[in-house]
Design an enzyme around this catalytic site. Structure first.
Site, PDB file in Angstrom:
ATOM      1  N   GLU A 231       0.815  -1.220   0.000  1.00  0.00           N
ATOM      2  CA  GLU A 231       0.000   0.000   0.000  1.00  0.00           C
ATOM      3  C   GLU A 231       0.851   1.274   0.000  1.00  0.00           C
ATOM      4  O   GLU A 231       0.378   2.331   0.429  1.00  0.00           O
ATOM      5  CB  GLU A 231      -0.944   0.012   1.213  1.00  0.00           C
TER       6      GLU A 231
ATOM      7  N   HIS B 206      -2.892   2.993   8.293  1.00  0.00           N
ATOM      8  CA  HIS B 206      -4.015   2.305   7.645  1.00  0.00           C
ATOM      9  C   HIS B 206      -4.358   1.073   8.470  1.00  0.00           C
ATOM     10  O   HIS B 206      -3.482   0.259   8.780  1.00  0.00           O
ATOM     11  CB  HIS B 206      -3.639   1.888   6.221  1.00  0.00           C
TER      12      HIS B 206
ATOM     13  N   HIS C   3      -7.681  -1.984   9.416  1.00  0.00           N
ATOM     14  CA  HIS C   3      -8.967  -2.585   9.060  1.00  0.00           C
ATOM     15  C   HIS C   3      -9.821  -2.638  10.318  1.00  0.00           C
ATOM     16  O   HIS C   3     -10.573  -3.590  10.519  1.00  0.00           O
ATOM     17  CB  HIS C   3      -8.767  -4.000   8.493  1.00  0.00           C
TER      18      HIS C   3
ATOM     19  N   TYR D 207     -13.181  15.067  20.553  1.00  0.00           N
ATOM     20  CA  TYR D 207     -11.888  14.492  20.164  1.00  0.00           C
ATOM     21  C   TYR D 207     -11.886  13.926  18.765  1.00  0.00           C
ATOM     22  O   TYR D 207     -10.848  13.907  18.109  1.00  0.00           O
ATOM     23  CB  TYR D 207     -11.399  13.471  21.217  1.00  0.00           C
TER      24      TYR D 207
ATOM     25  N   HIS E   2     -13.112  -1.522   3.026  1.00  0.00           N
ATOM     26  CA  HIS E   2     -11.710  -1.871   3.297  1.00  0.00           C
ATOM     27  C   HIS E   2     -11.265  -1.326   4.657  1.00  0.00           C
ATOM     28  O   HIS E   2     -10.888  -2.113   5.521  1.00  0.00           O
ATOM     29  CB  HIS E   2     -10.845  -1.347   2.145  1.00  0.00           C
TER      30      HIS E   2
HETATM   31  P1  13P Z   1       0.482  -5.147   3.506  1.00  0.00           P
HETATM   32  O1  13P Z   1       0.721  -6.385   4.341  1.00  0.00           O
HETATM   33  O2  13P Z   1       1.106  -5.249   2.143  1.00  0.00           O
HETATM   34  O3  13P Z   1       0.931  -3.900   4.268  1.00  0.00           O
HETATM   35  O4  13P Z   1      -1.065  -5.018   3.295  1.00  0.00           O
HETATM   36  C1  13P Z   1      -1.913  -5.116   4.408  1.00  0.00           C
HETATM   37  C2  13P Z   1      -3.162  -4.347   4.230  1.00  0.00           C
HETATM   38  O5  13P Z   1      -3.709  -3.856   5.178  1.00  0.00           O
HETATM   39  C3  13P Z   1      -3.723  -4.206   2.869  1.00  0.00           C
HETATM   40  O6  13P Z   1      -4.687  -3.212   2.851  1.00  0.00           O
END
Ligand code: 13P
Length: 211
Positions: free
Chosen positions: A74, A93, A95, A120, A161
Site C-alpha cells: 500500500e 491504515h 482494518h 476528540y 476496506h
Molecule cells: P500489507 O501487508 O502489504 O501492508 O497489506 C496489508 C493491508 O492492510 C492491505 O490493505
C-alpha cells in the site's frame, strides 16, 4: 527524534494497536516521514503486533525501497497522503472493525459519513472524512482518488476496506486512528437514535482552538 527512536516508537505503537484489536493478522500498515525526507513503512505481510525495528522497510524521498524488508503493497496509499498534505508526517491504515463497518454502509453521506458527535473526533480527525470508492488492496489505481480526497481531509475511509489516517507525527496519526474507531463505534451505536450533534459553531471553536 532520531531514526532509531522513530523505529522503536513505530514498533511500540503498532504493538499497542494490535494488542487492543485495532488490527488482526497481517492487516494494516503504518508509515512515517523521517527528518532526511525519506520514510519508514511496515513490511508487507507483517503483523503490527510483532514488528522488528531493524527490518522495517526504508524508502527514499521518492518512495523507492532502499532498505529493510519488502515494503507494504500500500505504498501508493501512503504516498497519496504525503503528496497531498504538507502537514502529513505519518499515515496509519487499519482494518479496524467499526470504521470498516461504516465504510460498508451504502446509505451514509459519502462526503462525511460520521457526524461530529464528540470533540476528540473533530480535534483529531477534522471536519470531514470522505469515503473513497473501493479498490483492490495494493492496486496503484487508488492513488489519484486518495490524493484528491486527502487534499481536504486528514483521514478517509476506503469503501469496504478501512480507514487511512494521517497526522503531523506518528503519535498524532495513531491517536487519530484510535479516535476514528471510537467515533465509528459511537455512530453505529446511535444510528436511528437521532443523537444531539456538536453544532457548526462548536466544531469551529474546536478547530480554531486545537488546530
Ligand atoms: P500489507 O501487508 O502489504 O501492508 O497489506 C496489508 C493491508 O492492510 C492491505 O490493505
Amino acid at each position: 527524534m532520531t531514526e532509531t527512536e522513530t523505529r522503536t516508537l513505530l514498533v511500540d505503537l503498532a504493538a499497542s494497536l494490535f494488542a487492543r484489536g485495532f488490527s488482526v493478522g497481517s492487516a494494516g500498515n503504518i508509515s512515517v516521514r523521517l527528518d532526511d525526507g525519506g520514510y519508514l513503512i511496515t513490511p508487507t505481510n507483517s503483523s503490527l503486533g510483532r514488528l522488528n525495528a531493524e527490518r522495517i522497510s526504508r524508502l527514499d524521498g521518492d518512495f523507492q525501497h532502499i532498505g529493510g524488508d519488502k515494503p507494504s503493497k500500500e505504498v501508493f496509499m501512503h504516498r497519496a497522503f504525503y503528496t497531498a498534505r504538507a502537514d502529513a508526517g505519518a499515515v496509519v491504515h487499519l482494518h479496524s472493525t467499526q470504521a470498516t463497518a461504516v465504510s460498508c454502509l451504502p446509505d451514509v453521506d459519502p462526503a462525511n459519513p460520521i457526524p461530529p458527535l464528540t470533540p476528540y473526533f473533530v480535534m483529531r480527525v477534522g471536519r470531514t472524512m470522505p469515503i473513497v470508492e473501493y479498490y483492490r488492496p495494493g492496486d496503484a489505481a487508488m492513488e489519484p482518488a486518495i490524493h484528491a480526497a486527502a487534499k481536504s481531509a486528514r483521514a478517509i475511509l476506503l469503501a469496504n476496506h478501512g480507514p487511512v489516517v494521517s497526522g503531523k507525527t506518528l503519535t498524532d496519526a495513531v491517536y487519530a486512528a484510535e479516535e476514528l474507531e471510537e467515533a465509528a463505534k459511537l455512530y453505529l451505536m446511535l444510528r436511528g437514535a437521532a443523537p444531539r450533534l456538536l453544532t457548526p459553531a462548536q466544531v469551529d471553536d474546536l478547530l480554531t482552538t486545537f488546530g
